[in-house]
Design a protein around this motif. Structure first.
Motif, PDB file in Angstrom:
ATOM      1  N   GLU A  61     -14.188 -16.344 -14.237  1.00 33.61           N
ATOM      2  CA  GLU A  61     -14.351 -17.087 -12.832  1.00 33.61           C
ATOM      3  C   GLU A  61     -15.031 -18.281 -13.433  1.00 33.61           C
ATOM      4  OE1 GLU A  61     -15.279 -13.285  -9.749  1.00 33.61           O
ATOM      5  OE2 GLU A  61     -16.865 -14.254 -10.917  1.00 33.61           O
ATOM      6  N   PHE A  62     -16.066 -18.477 -14.429  1.00 27.09           N
ATOM      7  CA  PHE A  62     -16.806 -19.534 -14.842  1.00 27.09           C
ATOM      8  C   PHE A  62     -15.745 -20.355 -15.384  1.00 27.09           C
ATOM      9  CE2 PHE A  62     -19.075 -21.825 -18.143  1.00 27.09           C
ATOM     10  CZ  PHE A  62     -19.993 -22.424 -17.489  1.00 27.09           C
ATOM     11  N   ILE A  63     -14.770 -20.163 -16.326  1.00 25.46           N
ATOM     12  CA  ILE A  63     -13.832 -20.717 -16.843  1.00 25.46           C
ATOM     13  C   ILE A  63     -12.975 -21.599 -15.913  1.00 25.46           C
ATOM     14  CG2 ILE A  63     -11.665 -20.753 -18.288  1.00 25.46           C
ATOM     15  CD1 ILE A  63     -13.237 -18.736 -19.961  1.00 25.46           C
ATOM     16  N   ASN A  64     -12.281 -20.859 -14.955  1.00 25.06           N
ATOM     17  CA  ASN A  64     -11.805 -21.545 -13.855  1.00 25.06           C
ATOM     18  C   ASN A  64     -12.550 -22.410 -13.243  1.00 25.06           C
ATOM     19  OD1 ASN A  64      -9.533 -19.599 -14.268  1.00 25.06           O
ATOM     20  ND2 ASN A  64     -10.244 -18.207 -12.853  1.00 25.06           N
ATOM     21  N   GLN A  65     -13.726 -22.327 -12.874  1.00 24.84           N
ATOM     22  CA  GLN A  65     -14.613 -23.511 -12.276  1.00 24.84           C
ATOM     23  C   GLN A  65     -14.779 -24.392 -13.116  1.00 24.84           C
ATOM     24  OE1 GLN A  65     -19.260 -23.031 -11.902  1.00 24.84           O
ATOM     25  NE2 GLN A  65     -18.596 -22.324  -9.728  1.00 24.84           N
TER      26      GLN A  65
ATOM     27  N   LYS B 182      -5.359 -20.859 -23.769  1.00 19.49           N
ATOM     28  CA  LYS B 182      -5.628 -22.210 -23.351  1.00 19.49           C
ATOM     29  C   LYS B 182      -6.266 -22.457 -22.261  1.00 19.49           C
ATOM     30  CE  LYS B 182      -1.123 -24.324 -24.703  1.00 19.49           C
ATOM     31  NZ  LYS B 182      -0.724 -23.573 -25.885  1.00 19.49           N
ATOM     32  N   PRO B 183      -6.812 -21.598 -21.391  1.00 13.41           N
ATOM     33  CA  PRO B 183      -7.783 -21.836 -20.381  1.00 13.41           C
ATOM     34  C   PRO B 183      -9.123 -21.976 -21.009  1.00 13.41           C
ATOM     35  CG  PRO B 183      -6.322 -20.443 -19.147  1.00 13.41           C
ATOM     36  CD  PRO B 183      -5.853 -20.564 -20.904  1.00 13.41           C
ATOM     37  N   GLU B 184      -9.366 -21.074 -21.920  1.00 12.41           N
ATOM     38  CA  GLU B 184     -10.785 -21.017 -22.796  1.00 12.41           C
ATOM     39  C   GLU B 184     -10.759 -21.952 -23.535  1.00 12.41           C
ATOM     40  OE1 GLU B 184     -10.354 -16.906 -23.961  1.00 12.41           O
ATOM     41  OE2 GLU B 184     -10.629 -15.835 -22.228  1.00 12.41           O
ATOM     42  N   LYS B 185      -9.979 -22.559 -24.260  1.00 12.25           N
ATOM     43  CA  LYS B 185     -10.001 -23.552 -25.219  1.00 12.25           C
ATOM     44  C   LYS B 185     -10.415 -24.805 -24.272  1.00 12.25           C
ATOM     45  CE  LYS B 185      -7.439 -23.572 -28.884  1.00 12.25           C
ATOM     46  NZ  LYS B 185      -8.111 -23.189 -30.163  1.00 12.25           N
ATOM     47  N   ARG B 186      -9.548 -24.938 -23.300  1.00  3.37           N
ATOM     48  CA  ARG B 186      -9.747 -26.202 -22.454  1.00  3.37           C
ATOM     49  C   ARG B 186     -11.212 -26.388 -21.939  1.00  3.37           C
ATOM     50  NH1 ARG B 186      -6.770 -26.921 -17.017  1.00  3.37           N
ATOM     51  NH2 ARG B 186      -7.618 -28.451 -16.219  1.00  3.37           N
ATOM     52  N   ALA B 187     -11.550 -25.157 -21.474  1.00  2.31           N
ATOM     53  CA  ALA B 187     -13.052 -25.078 -20.782  1.00  2.31           C
ATOM     54  C   ALA B 187     -13.920 -25.567 -21.771  1.00  2.31           C
ATOM     55  CB  ALA B 187     -13.295 -23.946 -20.300  1.00  2.31           C
ATOM     56  N   LEU B 188     -13.960 -25.280 -23.192  1.00  2.00           N
ATOM     57  CA  LEU B 188     -14.989 -25.304 -24.216  1.00  2.00           C
ATOM     58  C   LEU B 188     -14.650 -26.866 -24.546  1.00  2.00           C
ATOM     59  CD1 LEU B 188     -17.169 -23.785 -25.863  1.00  2.00           C
ATOM     60  CD2 LEU B 188     -15.310 -23.061 -27.306  1.00  2.00           C
ATOM     61  N   GLU B 189     -13.346 -27.379 -24.650  1.00  2.00           N
ATOM     62  CA  GLU B 189     -13.142 -29.022 -25.107  1.00  2.00           C
ATOM     63  C   GLU B 189     -13.816 -29.754 -24.003  1.00  2.00           C
ATOM     64  OE1 GLU B 189      -8.869 -29.110 -25.233  1.00  2.00           O
ATOM     65  OE2 GLU B 189      -8.734 -27.774 -27.178  1.00  2.00           O
ATOM     66  N   SER B 190     -13.902 -29.342 -22.736  1.00  2.00           N
ATOM     67  CA  SER B 190     -14.524 -30.419 -21.746  1.00  2.00           C
ATOM     68  C   SER B 190     -16.124 -30.573 -22.145  1.00  2.00           C
ATOM     69  CB  SER B 190     -14.240 -29.585 -20.293  1.00  2.00           C
ATOM     70  OG  SER B 190     -14.994 -28.300 -20.229  1.00  2.00           O
TER      71      SER B 190
END
Length: 556
Positions: free
Chosen positions: A547-551, A511-519
């Motif tokens: 770290e990049f995804i969290n940012q 989910k965090p990776e998909k959410r980052a890409l969706e942004s």
């Protein structure tokens, strides 16, 4: 030799200490094998030469020693005659071995290490799927055509099993992507948004079921030339699924009556008697009520018409599920390369889940007949459970038979061990028609694997291969990868599914990776542009992926 062994045994027996007792027991066991099995005694010599860079040599030696020790073999390191052993190991030089280099053992024990083994290589075929070997070296195998032509398998269908987090979606996304590169038609029935990134990247059709926009199909509308016994049996299965549910039981009388009603309905329509009536569920429903009553009165048989009328009425236009079977399928779907039906919203719905799964499968069969020149694949993720019942068993067999006939394959994917053990339909209809088995990390199932091994025809050798998945020390200097065991016919091998960062982000179900890409997708609109921008920013940030995804997620 036997006399000298007997004498040696007596000498060891005469000195009662632990070491001599062990030697006496070993000789006694060897003599017993010779007497019981008529074994031949031979002098044999084995040596292992390990070549490696200096810093990795000790690690390689330790690995070989521990592997041999696990088989009950204790190797010795010879330092005094290394040149002599090296010369003797060259072809035709075995006669250079000295007596002290030979061991006396049974022919059966000596032959146990004489097996044919080599590093796997790429196969010679025009339909190759990319993997890596256990060392990370790229290889390609043919999972369909080559084993079919050699008689190793008799169909192209596959069964995939892997627990949660084992890399199942990772493997399937990689497989589907490579299928698309071969211009294959792929239809996926998914229940967890596992293919949303891949579908967006390749501009496929992503259809999500919702109450506002349900997935609708009209399986009752087709041409006279398309009507046959198999089509009639599909409609009969659908009617009983609507009437009795996925686990319902059908009597012989009910089966005969509904078959007769379907036949007479289409005979009347195609003869011109009902030429102006649109073919849909409503037309069949009202005709069938009248026709069932006529058959019951004429032949004096019992059929609960009132229950039939009441239960099926909710699928008529204007009722609860009226759109489902009355609105025509979008004809453009039949031309699409990649279609994902995401039905997670109804996976717990006992009525809709099996019905929608069944009619999607029928759309795939229509697509197969229409595009008979194309390779095709139908992938059923956890949705297969909706139709794994005795009521659906005959349809599943028909589906597998049709898929094979039209140059296609069906792939059933599951993560639940109990589902495949407890369901006879899985064994008789799915696994029996899937000659290729793909297993991801089975560590979670190890304590209860006997039944699975029996169900999937896995012998002890194959099981040992399976339990090495993701357990070797082979991760240094490699990108993200998961391992998979692929069994074609009676034997299989473990391969690596190793992908680039671009593929990893496309395949990811985290989910965090998909959410980052969706942004990024919100800003760029196009999935490929969004992915390019994401990777460009990541590489310029000097941050790790996590770290990049969290940012990104913090500031989005």
């Amino acid at each position: 030799i036997i006399s000298s062994l007997t004498l040696k045994q007596k000498r060891h027996a005469g000195i009662p200490d632990p070491a001599n007792r062990l030697c006496e027991q070993d000789i006694a066991q060897l003599l017993a094998e010779v007497a019981r099995d008529n074994q031949l005694l031979v002098h044999a010599h084995f040596n292992c030469m390990i070549c490696s860079k200096g810093q990795a040599l000790q690690q390689a030696v330790n690995f070989v020693e521990s592997s041999l020790f696990s088989l009950g073999i204790i190797p010795s390191r010879n330092a005094y005659n290394q040149l002599e052993l090296f010369r003797a190991s060259l072809p035709a030089n075995a006669s250079a071995l000295k007596k002290y280099d030979l061991a006396l053992l049974s022919a059966k024990a000596a032959a146990c290490l004489f097996f044919k083994e080599r590093q796997p290589g790429s196969e010679d075929s025009r339909f190759l799927i990319r993997f890596t070997d256990r060392r990370g070296i790229p290889i390609s195998i043919d999972p369909a055509d080559l084993p079919m032509s050699s008689g190793r398998i008799s169909n192209r269908s596959k069964f995939v099993l892997g627990g949660s987090g084992s890399g199942k979606s990772f493997f399937m996304n990689s497989l589907v992507e490579q299928y698309l590169l071969y211009n294959m038609d792929v239809v996926i029935v998914d229940t967890g948004h596992s293919y949303s990134g891949l579908c967006a990247y390749y501009k496929g059709r992503y259809l999500t079921y919702s109450e506002q926009e349900p997935i609708t199909m009209n399986p009752f509308a087709f041409k006279a030339s398309e009507y046959n016994i198999e089509k009639r049996d599909f409609l009969k299965t659908l009617i009983f699924l609507l009437l009795k549910g996925v686990n319902g039981e059908v009597s012989a009388v009910e089966d005969s009556i509904i078959s007769s009603v379907i036949s007479s309905f289409y005979a009347l329509h195609f003869s011109g008697g009902e030429a102006k009536t649109e073919l849909n569920f409503d037309a069949f429903y009202f005709y069938s009520i009248q026709r069932i009553r006529e058959i019951c009165a004429q032949d004096h048989v019992g059929f609960d018409v009132d229950a039939y009328r009441f239960v099926l009425r909710k699928f008529c236009l204007g009722e609860e599920f009226g759109l489902l079977l009355n609105l025509a399928t979008d004809s453009s779907l039949l031309e699409e390369k990649l279609i994902v039906f995401e039905i997670d919203a109804i996976r717990e719905h006992k009525v809709l889940f099996p019905i929608v799964t069944l009619i999607i499968m029928d759309v795939f069969l229509q697509k197969m007949r229409l595009r008979d020149h194309q390779r095709k694949a139908l992938i059923l993720e956890e949705a297969w459970k909706a139709i794994a019942s005795e009521l659906m068993a005959s349809y599943l067999v028909y589906m597998y038979k049709t898929v094979r006939k039209f140059y296609g394959e069906a792939i059933v994917v599951t993560q639940e061990l109990e589902d495949i053990i407890s369901s006879p339909t899985v064994k008789n209809s799915i696994i029996a028609n899937s000659d290729t088995i793909c297993l991801l990390d089975q560590g979670k199932f190890r304590d209860d694997y006997t039944k699975v091994a029996a169900l999937l025809s896995l012998n002890e050798t194959e099981q040992k291969k399976i339990f090495t998945i993701n357990s070797l020390d082979n991760k240094s200097a490699r990108s993200r990868f998961k391992e998979v065991y692929i069994k074609r016919g009676s034997t299989g091998e473990v391969y690596g599914v190793e992908v680039s960062l671009r593929q990893y982000m496309t395949f990811s179900t985290e989910k965090p990776e998909k959410r980052a890409l969706e942004s990024y997708l919100k800003h760029h609109g196009n999935y490929q542009d969004a992915l390019d921008a994401f990777i460009y920013d990541l590489e310029g940030s000097d941050l790790s992926l996590t770290e990049f995804i969290n940012q990104v997620n913090t500031h989005s």
